[in-house]
Design an enzyme around this catalytic site. Structure first.
Site, PDB file in Angstrom:
ATOM      1  N   LYS A  90       0.845  -1.204   0.003  1.00 45.84           N
ATOM      2  CA  LYS A  90       0.079   0.048  -0.052  1.00 45.84           C
ATOM      3  C   LYS A  90       1.067   1.278   0.021  1.00 45.84           C
ATOM      4  O   LYS A  90       1.450   1.414   0.986  1.00 45.84           O
ATOM      5  CB  LYS A  90      -0.836   0.105   1.304  1.00 45.84           C
ATOM      6  CG  LYS A  90      -2.032   1.109   1.060  1.00 45.84           C
ATOM      7  CD  LYS A  90      -2.488   1.633   2.307  1.00 45.84           C
ATOM      8  CE  LYS A  90      -1.869   3.032   2.754  1.00 45.84           C
ATOM      9  NZ  LYS A  90      -1.779   3.872   1.949  1.00 45.84           N
ATOM     10  N   GLU A  94       9.192   0.844  10.815  1.00 45.76           N
ATOM     11  CA  GLU A  94      10.554   1.773  10.743  1.00 45.76           C
ATOM     12  C   GLU A  94       9.858   3.474  10.742  1.00 45.76           C
ATOM     13  O   GLU A  94       8.857   3.851  10.166  1.00 45.76           O
ATOM     14  CB  GLU A  94      11.090   1.941   9.313  1.00 45.76           C
ATOM     15  CG  GLU A  94      11.649   0.624   8.996  1.00 45.76           C
ATOM     16  CD  GLU A  94      13.002   0.344   9.717  1.00 45.76           C
ATOM     17  OE1 GLU A  94      13.422   1.086  10.337  1.00 45.76           O
ATOM     18  OE2 GLU A  94      13.395  -0.839   9.454  1.00 45.76           O
ATOM     19  N   CYS A 119      13.220  10.843   7.676  1.00 49.68           N
ATOM     20  CA  CYS A 119      13.136  10.290   9.163  1.00 49.68           C
ATOM     21  C   CYS A 119      14.607  10.590   9.876  1.00 49.68           C
ATOM     22  O   CYS A 119      14.575  10.454  11.057  1.00 49.68           O
ATOM     23  CB  CYS A 119      12.681   9.089   9.142  1.00 49.68           C
ATOM     24  SG  CYS A 119      13.650   8.015   7.791  1.00 49.68           S
ATOM     25  N   GLU A 160       9.214  15.687  15.851  1.00 47.03           N
ATOM     26  CA  GLU A 160       9.642  15.527  14.664  1.00 47.03           C
ATOM     27  C   GLU A 160       8.874  16.661  13.802  1.00 47.03           C
ATOM     28  O   GLU A 160       7.701  16.361  13.479  1.00 47.03           O
ATOM     29  CB  GLU A 160       9.345  14.236  13.906  1.00 47.03           C
ATOM     30  CG  GLU A 160      10.025  13.749  12.557  1.00 47.03           C
ATOM     31  CD  GLU A 160       9.513  12.503  12.129  1.00 47.03           C
ATOM     32  OE1 GLU A 160       8.284  11.925  12.280  1.00 47.03           O
ATOM     33  OE2 GLU A 160      10.458  11.776  11.672  1.00 47.03           O
TER      34      GLU A 160
HETATM   35  P1  NAP Z   1       2.047   8.069   7.959  1.00 46.18           P
HETATM   36  O1  NAP Z   1       0.940   9.190   8.071  1.00 46.18           O
HETATM   37  O2  NAP Z   1       2.197   7.318   9.107  1.00 46.18           O
HETATM   38  O3  NAP Z   1       1.700   7.379   6.762  1.00 46.18           O
HETATM   39  C1  NAP Z   1       2.558   6.307   6.286  1.00 46.18           C
HETATM   40  C2  NAP Z   1       1.640   5.447   5.686  1.00 46.18           C
HETATM   41  O4  NAP Z   1       0.807   4.694   6.456  1.00 46.18           O
HETATM   42  C3  NAP Z   1       0.922   5.863   4.282  1.00 46.18           C
HETATM   43  O5  NAP Z   1       0.757   4.883   3.343  1.00 46.18           O
HETATM   44  C4  NAP Z   1      -0.495   6.130   4.991  1.00 46.18           C
HETATM   45  O6  NAP Z   1      -1.527   5.973   4.005  1.00 46.18           O
HETATM   46  C5  NAP Z   1      -0.703   4.896   5.815  1.00 46.18           C
HETATM   47  N1  NAP Z   1      -1.473   5.025   7.084  1.00 46.18           N
HETATM   48  C6  NAP Z   1      -1.931   6.316   7.614  1.00 46.18           C
HETATM   49  N2  NAP Z   1      -2.789   5.775   8.497  1.00 46.18           N
HETATM   50  C7  NAP Z   1      -2.851   4.624   8.660  1.00 46.18           C
HETATM   51  C8  NAP Z   1      -3.611   3.568   9.677  1.00 46.18           C
HETATM   52  N3  NAP Z   1      -4.280   4.082  10.620  1.00 46.18           N
HETATM   53  N4  NAP Z   1      -3.244   2.444   9.351  1.00 46.18           N
HETATM   54  C9  NAP Z   1      -2.616   1.757   8.415  1.00 46.18           C
HETATM   55  N5  NAP Z   1      -1.877   2.682   7.503  1.00 46.18           N
HETATM   56  C10 NAP Z   1      -1.973   4.042   7.782  1.00 46.18           C
HETATM   57  O7  NAP Z   1       3.506   8.856   7.625  1.00 46.18           O
HETATM   58  P2  NAP Z   1       3.932   9.943   6.636  1.00 46.18           P
HETATM   59  O8  NAP Z   1       3.344  11.086   6.989  1.00 46.18           O
HETATM   60  O9  NAP Z   1       3.571   9.437   5.074  1.00 46.18           O
HETATM   61  O10 NAP Z   1       5.438   9.824   6.495  1.00 46.18           O
HETATM   62  C11 NAP Z   1       6.153  10.508   7.338  1.00 46.18           C
HETATM   63  C12 NAP Z   1       6.897   9.622   8.558  1.00 46.18           C
HETATM   64  O11 NAP Z   1       7.337   8.639   8.051  1.00 46.18           O
HETATM   65  C13 NAP Z   1       7.531  10.492   9.447  1.00 46.18           C
HETATM   66  O12 NAP Z   1       7.364  10.200  10.820  1.00 46.18           O
HETATM   67  C14 NAP Z   1       9.114   9.883   9.081  1.00 46.18           C
HETATM   68  O13 NAP Z   1       9.763  10.039  10.320  1.00 46.18           O
HETATM   69  C15 NAP Z   1       8.651   8.469   8.942  1.00 46.18           C
HETATM   70  N6  NAP Z   1       9.686   7.841   8.096  1.00 46.18           N
HETATM   71  C16 NAP Z   1      10.346   6.855   8.793  1.00 46.18           C
HETATM   72  C17 NAP Z   1      11.267   6.067   7.954  1.00 46.18           C
HETATM   73  C18 NAP Z   1      11.992   4.986   8.557  1.00 46.18           C
HETATM   74  O14 NAP Z   1      12.775   4.421   7.914  1.00 46.18           O
HETATM   75  N7  NAP Z   1      12.150   5.258   9.887  1.00 46.18           N
HETATM   76  C19 NAP Z   1      11.600   6.281   6.568  1.00 46.18           C
HETATM   77  C20 NAP Z   1      10.850   7.409   6.078  1.00 46.18           C
HETATM   78  C21 NAP Z   1       9.690   8.070   6.844  1.00 46.18           C
HETATM   79  P3  NAP Z   1      -2.192   7.398   3.504  1.00 46.18           P
HETATM   80  O15 NAP Z   1      -1.037   7.999   2.808  1.00 46.18           O
HETATM   81  O16 NAP Z   1      -3.327   7.209   2.790  1.00 46.18           O
HETATM   82  O17 NAP Z   1      -2.594   8.463   4.668  1.00 46.18           O
END
Ligand code: NAP
Length: 497
Positions: free
Chosen positions: A191, A267, A301, A400
């Site tokens: 997804k 992650e 991240c 963050e």
């Molecule tokens: P996010 O809001 O957590 O979304 C990530 C993914 O999860 C998207 O595909 C999102 O779908 C989905 N999602 C959202 N709500 C969900 C739920 N309740 N249940 C299951 N899936 C759900 O994060 P983001 O804003 O896209 O990305 C930024 C975050 O990612 C930051 O915190 C960053 O630090 C972290 N990150 C971590 C790493 C690492 O390797 N540690 C690498 C890159 C990014 P939708 O798009 O449809 O909402």
């Protein structure tokens, strides 16, 4: 360097033929509901294409096919040397279509074309090729039993794995998940983030062209809140691999506990400490400090968002970082000279602006940037921004921001630096700069993060594991160690007559 001019990249972007349908059972498919969602170019605010918005019925269909494929052994039972060849061919096809995939990533995410051409696409190719090349070179174990028995310790694929990825590095994180999950024989449901589905959909087409069995990979764009939760709660998914925010990761862990205890690897977020001692190569450290927080508009991240500087060099070093920040002027991502694109969307840009306001209210000193910019483009651009006089307990040092905002924090001695670095709910990545190897190594060992650079920031390649401590997660992407997340250990105990 990209070998093409800005005008040529714009023309190539105009000429792209983009298919926004989901990928189920090897074919491009509309959502069963017929629903779509528009994906927008963050640099212009203009729509790119309608993308299938899959729901739970699409997921159930894909999961059933994935399960049947797994049970059939057509992929899970294939000799590792043959799976290797499929992944290697897939990597070659991505390389062959590098320009198209780089462009898709640039218009969908807003990343500078010089990054997608030189970083994102080559990194995805390397990840897939390396994982394929590795899988037929792994030996399993015989345990040290007595002579009257033989015990085999082997690794089996989990079964059906769901991968949920974010919008900041859609192609790289997709490759980090798919390569080891598929190499180890799983069937995968991916997804992508709703904002950025295009590169994942396109590379899935190429996987089937490379010979991946149709049921082994499905790409379902759709809303995280419903589709993502459905995957998290599904009783027929054996493994969940997630990259994204900490709150969503925590929800998915809860889903695992409330459903079938699917193996769940996360992650998550970070608040990277970047520690600079007076004896460091200060020129290199200043340039890297700007890279660490402004690369990808700070939507990283592992970003080095807390610059922890020895008090004796604080003022002079801050001047050097401000000078280095001038290399990160926001601009058109299709211009090969642009180093910094927009934020992913207006709401992310507004969230960064809110944090700038919070920093001012908390008493930090805004010494560079601090505003949204280039509004006339329709894009969501924010200036590189630097706060000095930050205390580590301030909100801007703890939370963050996920944008180009640097907090500069002074320290007195090595113990103080380590204490500040570890005073965080996160533990993903960081760095220390010193020419004294003992100081650098002791500090690197004491900082509780999954990856620590010594005299570099963002160092690493596919050969090393990547992941976090604390609320930064529990999984490991990349390297041979990633294979552990996608396999179960199995013991076979054989007794002799
Ligand atoms: P996010 O809001 O957590 O979304 C990530 C993914 O999860 C998207 O595909 C999102 O779908 C989905 N999602 C959202 N709500 C969900 C739920 N309740 N249940 C299951 N899936 C759900 O994060 P983001 O804003 O896209 O990305 C930024 C975050 O990612 C930051 O915190 C960053 O630090 C972290 N990150 C971590 C790493 C690492 O390797 N540690 C690498 C890159 C990014 P939708 O798009 O449809 O909402």
């Amino acid at each position: 360097m990209t070998g093409m001019s800005k005008a040529e990249w714009h023309a190539a972007a105009q000429a792209l033929q983009i298919d926004g349908r989901a990928v189920i059972n090897g074919a491009r498919t509309d959502a069963l509901s017929g629903e779509t969602r528009t994906t927008f170019n963050p640099a212009t605010g203009q729509p790119i294409v309608e993308v299938a918005s899959c729901g739970t019925a699409d997921a159930d269909r894909a999961i059933q096919i994935a399960r049947e494929t797994f049970e059939s052994g057509v992929w899970s039972g294939m000799a590792p040397a043959d799976r290797k060849m499929v992944l290697v061919r897939w990597a070659e096809l991505i390389e062959k279509h590098a320009q198209e995939i780089a462009l898709l990533e640039t218009i969908d995410v807003g990343k500078p074309i010089s990054d997608t051409v030189n970083v994102d696409v080559p990194s995805a190719v390397r990840t897939i090729r390396w994982s394929g090349e590795a899988i037929d070179k792994i030996y399993e174990q015989i345990s040290p039993t007595g002579h009257d028995a033989l015990a085999l310790v082997t690794r089996l694929p989990l079964g059906v794995v769901a991968a949920i990825v974010p919008w900041n590095f859609p192609l790289s994180t997709t490759a980090w998940k798919l390569a080891p999950a598929l190499a180890t024989g799983n069937s995968v449901i991916l997804k992508p983030a709703s904002n950025t589905p295009l590169s994942a959909l396109r590379i899935a087409d190429l996987a089937f062209e490379a010979g991946l069995p149709k049921g082994a990979l499905h790409v379902l764009p759709g809303p995280g809140g419903s589709l993502g939760q459905h995957l998290g709660m599904h009783m027929d998914i054996d493994g969940m691999t997630f990259t994204g925010s900490t709150p969503v990761g925590q929800q998915l862990m809860t889903c695992s506990g409330q459903s079938n205890l699917k193996r769940t690897f996360l992650e998550l977020g970070g608040k990277g400490p970047n520690i600079v001692f007076p004896d460091a190569n200060l020129e290199a450290a200043a340039s890297a400090a700007a890279l660490a927080v402004f690369f990808n508009s700070g939507q990283v991240c592992t970003a080095g968002t807390r610059l922890i500087v020895h008090e004796s060099i604080h003022d002079q070093f801050l001047e050097s970082v401000i000078a280095a920040a001038a290399n990160w002027a926001p601009g058109d991502p299709l211009d090969p000279d642009t180093t910094m694109g927009p934020m992913i969307d207006r709401s992310q840009c507004d969230s960064v602006a809110d944090y700038v306001g919070i920093g001012k209210t908390e008493g930090a000193e805004l010494v560079y940037g601090g505003s949204t910019t280039l509004e006339e483009t329709g894009g969501a651009f924010h200036e590189p921004t630097i706060f000095s006089g930050v205390h580590n307990r301030m909100q801007i040092a703890q939370e963050e921001i996920f944008g180009p905002v640097l907090s500069v924090i002074p320290f007195k001695d090595a113990d103080d630096a380590v204490q500040i670095a570890n005073d965080s709910i996160y533990g993903l990545a960081g760095a220390v700069w010193s020419r004294d190897f003992s100081t650098a190594h002791k500090v690197a060992a004491a900082v509780r993060v999954g990856t620590m650079g010594i005299n570099n920031y963002f160092g690493g390649d596919i050969t090393v594991p990547f992941g976090g401590f604390k609320l930064s997660g529990n999984g490991r992407d990349k390297s041979i160690h990633a294979f552990d997340d996608y396999t179960e250990l199995k013991t076979t105990w054989i007794e002799f007559d």
